[in-house]
Write an enzyme that holds these catalytic residues in place. Structure first.
Site, short mmCIF file in Angstrom:
data_model
loop_
_atom_site.label_atom_id
_atom_site.label_comp_id
_atom_site.label_asym_id
_atom_site.label_seq_id
_atom_site.Cartn_x
_atom_site.Cartn_y
_atom_site.Cartn_z
N ASP A 24 35.11 36.69 -24.45
CA ASP A 24 35.07 38.06 -23.95
C ASP A 24 35.96 38.92 -24.85
O ASP A 24 37.08 38.52 -25.16
CB ASP A 24 35.61 38.10 -22.51
CG ASP A 24 34.79 38.98 -21.61
OD1 ASP A 24 34.68 40.18 -21.91
OD2 ASP A 24 34.26 38.48 -20.60
N ASP A 50 33.16 43.81 -23.65
CA ASP A 50 33.42 44.52 -22.40
C ASP A 50 33.27 46.04 -22.57
O ASP A 50 33.84 46.62 -23.50
CB ASP A 50 34.86 44.19 -21.99
CG ASP A 50 35.17 44.58 -20.56
OD1 ASP A 50 34.49 44.06 -19.67
OD2 ASP A 50 36.08 45.40 -20.35
N GLU A 61 28.41 44.73 -23.07
CA GLU A 61 28.19 45.18 -21.71
C GLU A 61 27.80 46.65 -21.85
O GLU A 61 28.52 47.40 -22.52
CB GLU A 61 29.46 45.01 -20.87
CG GLU A 61 29.23 45.27 -19.41
CD GLU A 61 30.51 45.43 -18.60
OE1 GLU A 61 30.47 45.24 -17.40
OE2 GLU A 61 31.56 45.77 -19.19
N HIS A 105 30.15 37.95 -12.93
CA HIS A 105 31.39 37.99 -12.14
C HIS A 105 31.65 39.35 -11.50
O HIS A 105 32.60 39.50 -10.74
CB HIS A 105 32.57 37.63 -13.05
CG HIS A 105 32.76 38.65 -14.13
ND1 HIS A 105 31.83 38.86 -15.13
CD2 HIS A 105 33.74 39.56 -14.35
CE1 HIS A 105 32.25 39.85 -15.90
NE2 HIS A 105 33.41 40.29 -15.46
N ASP A 106 30.85 40.36 -11.83
CA ASP A 106 31.06 41.71 -11.28
C ASP A 106 30.08 42.05 -10.15
O ASP A 106 30.13 43.16 -9.62
CB ASP A 106 30.86 42.77 -12.37
CG ASP A 106 32.00 42.76 -13.38
OD1 ASP A 106 33.12 42.39 -13.02
OD2 ASP A 106 31.73 43.14 -14.55
#
Ligand code: GLC
Length: 562
Positions: free
Chosen positions: A98, A200, A254, A329-330
């Site tokens: 990440d 991210d 993302e 995970h969000d």
């Protein structure tokens, strides 16, 4: 179409905090992942995306990085990391890290320096607005209790910008020194042998540093503005040239706020920016228009779901490449959100969703626990939540006199922590995740068949189906690269499509409903023979040429022969 490993690969996302604890502190760690590498490899996946493992005070579980070149103490050491990477390579698994560089932690040395005085050499690493200019123009923040992205800082009598939490100041990419620091750090990880980065909130990195008044009210309007900074493509192009192009690497951004019409500006091969990104259209489907985390009142409809996938497939049909995901995970758990997790339909709907993602064009991403059909935990008490997002929004609703009951109800469906409860390894205490108290409550259904150990012993389990389905994708390139045609975009229960590459042709029938449905193929689909490749349930009736009887949440893949 250019063929390559990251298009053919299947990605498995690991949220280390919740994967496997080996030290008994209730928090997952790198040695826990090492312990499970054989299991991970047995799933038939090729690439692991690891959520942030860098040193962090964990205000936002690692998305607030204090040091980009060290490992978070709770997760282990750099030598654990090296061993993990070697273990992956030995099993032909690639590693995607990440990359969180829109912001860092306020405890990062850069920010400590930056906030110490107005003439510190690091001052211009962050976005500052001097208080003598008055209050800065409004910017909305995701996790701030007051939704305000400007934080007043007494040290230097100025405001700093934070699109996320107060402890996540935004880095100033406009400063070439910041960019160079980031490129050096990326080289550091590439030289260790990582294979790429998941970036991210990458569209947010470019900002108009005159900080003009903007015309936005709903969160989505702010996000659209944030993702359209004036120099975004220049930065991504430079980052590609300076770092990515030097390795056999892949990048997935993302992509909040990226509109479908802009998609190719990011991923067209000729632009040399990033390889693919996660769009947010599907993730917004069950949310209130303009909102990020609040559920819409009515249920989402299958034709809307299909349209999103069909439109994005079209966007990348000739250039670029898409990423496919139903959860991470969000967001809440995939089977609870897009399937039906009631006992009667849980297994078929979980396996239907696996069939779906593994027969679409694009790179499929699964989130840990999807392979055993983990479900939403649905916390009822605010005390159960650990996530800054839920906790600060709760405070916001409370302070503004909003409806807390409605908020808690919406969080049962929307909260990020539905996906962050610990992985279920077996039915022993704490699901085999930890020997002590887990950092967050477990979903109690680990004693109820939703665990790896249980599903390893069943003849037919969500897990065994997942493995069969990854094998099906990997032995049929048509499922990766083939053309996609959606057969009945408006059908409210069945999602039917074909995938075609040369003479290879597949028909995929997915019944996204609790009812038995008779599905009739459109006239133009003709074939001589159909061969069942896989199904998650007994075939009820497919004897005739055009008519298929599909049970509730049944998924079938046929090979069509001329
Ligand atoms: C991304 C991450 C999320 C994090 C946020 C801020 O959306 O996926 O978990 O909270 O960025 O870094």
């Amino acid at each position: 179409m250019h063929q390559t490993w990251w298009k053919e690969g299947i990605v498995y996302q690991i949220y280390p905090r919740s994967f496997k604890d080996t030290t008994g502190n209730g928090i997952g760690d790198l040695r826990g992942i090492i312990e499970k590498l054989d299991y991970i490899a047995s799933l038939g996946i090729d690439i692991i995306w690891l959520n942030p493992v860098y040193d962090s005070p964990n205000d936002d579980n690692g998305y607030d990085i204090r040091n980009y070149r060290t490992i978070m103490e709770e997760f282990g050491t750099m030598s654990d990391f090296d061993e993990l990477l070697a273990g992956m390579k030995a099993r032909n698994l690639r590693l995607v890290m990440d990359l969180v560089v829109n912001h860092c932690s306020d405890e990062h040395e850069w920010f400590q320096q930056s906030r110490s005085s107005r003439d510190n050499p690091y001052r211009d690493y962050f976005h500052w607005w001097p208080a003598e200019k008055g209050a800065p123009p409004k910017r909305w923040s995701y996790f701030d209790v007051n939704e305000n992205a400007w934080q007043y800082d007494t040290h230097t009598d100025a405001y700093y910008l934070h699109y996320f939490a107060v402890k996540q100041p935004d880095l100033k990419w406009e400063n070439p020194k910041v960019r160079q620091e980031i490129y050096d750090m990326m080289h550091f990880w590439f030289q260790k042998g990582v294979d790429g980065f998941r970036m991210d909130v990458i569209p947010f990195i470019s900002k108009d540093t005159t900080y003009p008044e903007i015309n936005a009210t709903a969160p989505h309007e702010y996000i659209a503005y944030y993702s359209n900074g004036p120099r975004i493509h220049e930065y991504l192009n430079e980052l590609n040239r300076e770092v990515i192009s030097k390795y056999d690497a892949f990048t997935v951004g993302e992509g909040p706020g990226i509109h479908i019409d802009q998609a190719l500006d990011f991923v067209h091969e000729d632009r040399k920016e990033i390889d693919m990104f996660f769009h947010f259209d599907l993730m917004s489907l069950d949310r209130k228009p303009g909102e990020v985390f609040t559920m819409r009142e009515d249920a989402w409809k299958l034709p809307e779901f299909k349209k999103i996938f069909s439109d994005w497939d079209t966007a990348f049909a000739k250039a670029g490449w898409g990423s496919l995901f139903l959860a991470n995970h969000d967001f809440p758990r995939s089977v609870s959100r897009w399937g039906n997790d009631s006992p009667e339909h849980w297994k078929n709907s979980a396996t239907l969703l696996h069939t779906f993602l593994l027969t679409m064009r694009g790179t499929p991403y699964f989130y840990q626990g999807d392979e055993i059909g983990m479900t939403n935990v649905r916390f009822t008490d605010i005390e159960d939540y650990r996530d800054i997002n839920t906790i600060n929004r709760y405070e916001h609703v409370k302070n503004s006199g909003g409806d807390l009951v409605a908020f808690m109800e919406s969080e049962q469906h929307a909260a990020r922590e539905n996906a962050r409860t610990p992985m279920h390894w077996d039915a022993s205490q704490n699901a085999g995740f930890t020997s002590s108290t887990p950092w967050i409550r477990l979903n109690p259904n680990y004693t109820n068949g939703v665990s790896v150990a249980h599903q390893e012993t069943e003849d037919y389990s969500v897990l065994s189906y997942f493995r069969k389905m990854t094998a099906v994708r990997k032995s049929n390139l048509a499922l990766v690269y083939g053309d996609y045609e959606c057969l009945h975009p408006d059908h409210e229960q069945v999602y039917a499509y074909t995938r075609t590459l040369g003479a290879d042709r597949f028909l995929i029938l997915l019944n996204f409903s609790d009812d038995t449905v008779t599905y009739i193929l459109p006239q133009h689909i003709t074939y001589n023979r159909k061969v069942k490749v896989i199904s998650n349930a007994l075939i009820l009736d497919d004897q005739t040429y055009k008519e298929f009887m599909l049970g509730a949440w049944q998924a079938v893949v046929y090979r069509l022969e001329d």
